[in-house]
Design a protein around this motif. Structure first.
Motif, PDB file in Angstrom:
ATOM      1  N   ILE A   1       0.816  -1.215   0.000  1.00  0.00           N
ATOM      2  CA  ILE A   1       0.000   0.000   0.000  1.00  0.00           C
ATOM      3  C   ILE A   1       0.853   1.269   0.000  1.00  0.00           C
ATOM      4  N   ALA A   2       2.130   1.162  -0.367  1.00  0.00           N
ATOM      5  CA  ALA A   2       3.050   2.305  -0.312  1.00  0.00           C
ATOM      6  C   ALA A   2       2.557   3.517  -1.099  1.00  0.00           C
ATOM      7  N   PRO A   3       2.077   3.372  -2.340  1.00  0.00           N
ATOM      8  CA  PRO A   3       1.594   4.548  -3.070  1.00  0.00           C
ATOM      9  C   PRO A   3       0.435   5.251  -2.377  1.00  0.00           C
ATOM     10  N   THR A   4      -0.444   4.476  -1.756  1.00  0.00           N
ATOM     11  CA  THR A   4      -1.565   5.055  -1.034  1.00  0.00           C
ATOM     12  C   THR A   4      -1.092   5.790   0.209  1.00  0.00           C
ATOM     13  N   LEU A   5      -0.133   5.208   0.924  1.00  0.00           N
ATOM     14  CA  LEU A   5       0.401   5.856   2.127  1.00  0.00           C
ATOM     15  C   LEU A   5       1.051   7.192   1.788  1.00  0.00           C
ATOM     16  N   GLU A   6       1.731   7.241   0.650  1.00  0.00           N
ATOM     17  CA  GLU A   6       2.387   8.483   0.234  1.00  0.00           C
ATOM     18  C   GLU A   6       1.365   9.589   0.009  1.00  0.00           C
ATOM     19  N   VAL A   7       0.266   9.242  -0.621  1.00  0.00           N
ATOM     20  CA  VAL A   7      -0.781  10.229  -0.884  1.00  0.00           C
ATOM     21  C   VAL A   7      -1.490  10.632   0.413  1.00  0.00           C
ATOM     22  N   LEU A   8      -1.787   9.645   1.255  1.00  0.00           N
ATOM     23  CA  LEU A   8      -2.501   9.929   2.495  1.00  0.00           C
ATOM     24  C   LEU A   8      -1.709  10.846   3.419  1.00  0.00           C
ATOM     25  N   SER A   9      -0.380  10.756   3.357  1.00  0.00           N
ATOM     26  CA  SER A   9       0.460  11.549   4.254  1.00  0.00           C
ATOM     27  C   SER A   9       0.268  13.046   4.042  1.00  0.00           C
ATOM     28  N   GLY A  10      -0.225  13.423   2.877  1.00  0.00           N
ATOM     29  CA  GLY A  10      -0.415  14.843   2.585  1.00  0.00           C
ATOM     30  C   GLY A  10      -1.854  15.288   2.654  1.00  0.00           C
ATOM     31  N   THR A  11      -2.725  14.476   3.274  1.00  0.00           N
ATOM     32  CA  THR A  11      -4.141  14.820   3.360  1.00  0.00           C
ATOM     33  C   THR A  11      -4.630  14.761   4.801  1.00  0.00           C
ATOM     34  N   ALA A  12      -5.869  15.175   4.973  1.00  0.00           N
ATOM     35  CA  ALA A  12      -6.494  15.105   6.295  1.00  0.00           C
ATOM     36  C   ALA A  12      -7.482  13.956   6.363  1.00  0.00           C
ATOM     37  N   ALA A  13      -7.348  12.992   5.474  1.00  0.00           N
ATOM     38  CA  ALA A  13      -8.266  11.859   5.455  1.00  0.00           C
ATOM     39  C   ALA A  13      -8.211  11.118   6.792  1.00  0.00           C
ATOM     40  N   PRO A  14      -9.372  10.775   7.358  1.00  0.00           N
ATOM     41  CA  PRO A  14      -9.421  10.104   8.675  1.00  0.00           C
ATOM     42  C   PRO A  14      -9.102   8.622   8.560  1.00  0.00           C
ATOM     43  N   VAL A  15      -7.845   8.326   8.243  1.00  0.00           N
ATOM     44  CA  VAL A  15      -7.431   6.946   8.017  1.00  0.00           C
ATOM     45  C   VAL A  15      -6.175   6.646   8.831  1.00  0.00           C
ATOM     46  N   SER A  16      -6.234   5.621   9.670  1.00  0.00           N
ATOM     47  CA  SER A  16      -5.054   5.126  10.375  1.00  0.00           C
ATOM     48  C   SER A  16      -4.564   3.880   9.646  1.00  0.00           C
ATOM     49  N   VAL A  17      -3.337   3.478   9.923  1.00  0.00           N
ATOM     50  CA  VAL A  17      -2.719   2.369   9.195  1.00  0.00           C
ATOM     51  C   VAL A  17      -2.193   1.320  10.159  1.00  0.00           C
ATOM     52  N   CYS A  18      -2.404   0.053   9.801  1.00  0.00           N
ATOM     53  CA  CYS A  18      -1.877  -1.076  10.577  1.00  0.00           C
ATOM     54  C   CYS A  18      -1.175  -2.027   9.620  1.00  0.00           C
ATOM     55  N   ILE A  19       0.143  -2.122   9.731  1.00  0.00           N
ATOM     56  CA  ILE A  19       0.920  -3.084   8.945  1.00  0.00           C
ATOM     57  C   ILE A  19       1.135  -4.294   9.842  1.00  0.00           C
TER      58      ILE A  19
END
Length: 209
Positions: free
Chosen positions: A13-31
């Motif tokens: 999910i690396a491409p998604t994480l890169e995009v999410l890092s610059g937004t205020a989307a209410p999403v947490s991540v669990c690897i």
């Protein structure tokens, strides 16, 4: 809606994480790490440590169904433990047949999130500790369960979510066919690209919620 994005590896999910890092989307991540044990521990810890409205599980998978083109993103509607049981004179007997579990423990019912979902093919899956790598294993698993996809964490995530009454959206992109191991024929790059395009569209739409 507060979401928990779950994946076995960061690479998936690396491409998604890169995009999410610059937004205020209410999403947490669990690897979680690869495999049933790692997935069970990591997700349980995450869900007991904070409050979420839904889990999104994303990753790549093998497919027993060759009508699914490599790279296709699929919504997994059911995922069961595919190698949890015993062997008896060449036959596989699962825990339900042994009387050690009820069907809902091996095939946890999925609670689907109440949210706008992508229009994707819907398929079932099995979760195994050892991914298919021989013709004989592929034939056995297809005959026993009639699965379409093969994962290494899915059923564990479904189980934890069901036990905690947590809605789950399970997305997988087909990277290879479940057959005798044939790495040159895999399409991991295409699968990851398509998976992350779906994820980004889905998750970035949540930032206005």
């Amino acid at each position: 809606m507060k979401l928990l994005l779950v994946a076995a590896t960061t690479a998936e999910i690396a491409p998604t994480l890169e995009v999410l890092s610059g937004t205020a989307a209410p999403v947490s991540v669990c690897i979680t790490g690869v495999g049933v044990c790692a997935a069970t521990f990591a997700l349980t810890r995450a869900l007991l440590s904070d409050t979420y409205d839904a889990v999104i599980l994303a990753g790549i998978a093998g497919s027993f169904d060759r009508s699914l083109v490599l790279g296709t993103v699929v919504q997994v509607t059911g995922d069961r433990f595919g190698d949890l049981g015993v062997e008896d004179n060449g036959q596989f007997i699962d825990l339900v047949q042994l009387g050690f579990a009820t069907a809902d423990k091996l095939v946890p019912e999925t609670i689907v999130p109440d949210m706008a979902l992508p229009d994707l093919p819907k398929r079932n899956a099995i979760t195994v500790h050892t991914a298919t790598g021989t013709t004989a294993t592929a034939a056995h698993r297809l005959h026993t369960y009639g699965p379409v996809l093969e994962t290494m964490e899915g059923a564990a995530i479904h189980y934890v979510c069901r036990q905690l009454q947590m809605p789950l959206l399970h997305l997988r992109a087909v990277s290879n066919y479940a057959e005798a191991r044939n790495r040159p024929a895999w399409n991991i790059g295409g699968a990851l690209k398509n998976l992350n395009e779906v994820l980004k569209e889905l998750l970035l739409s949540r930032k206005a919620d």
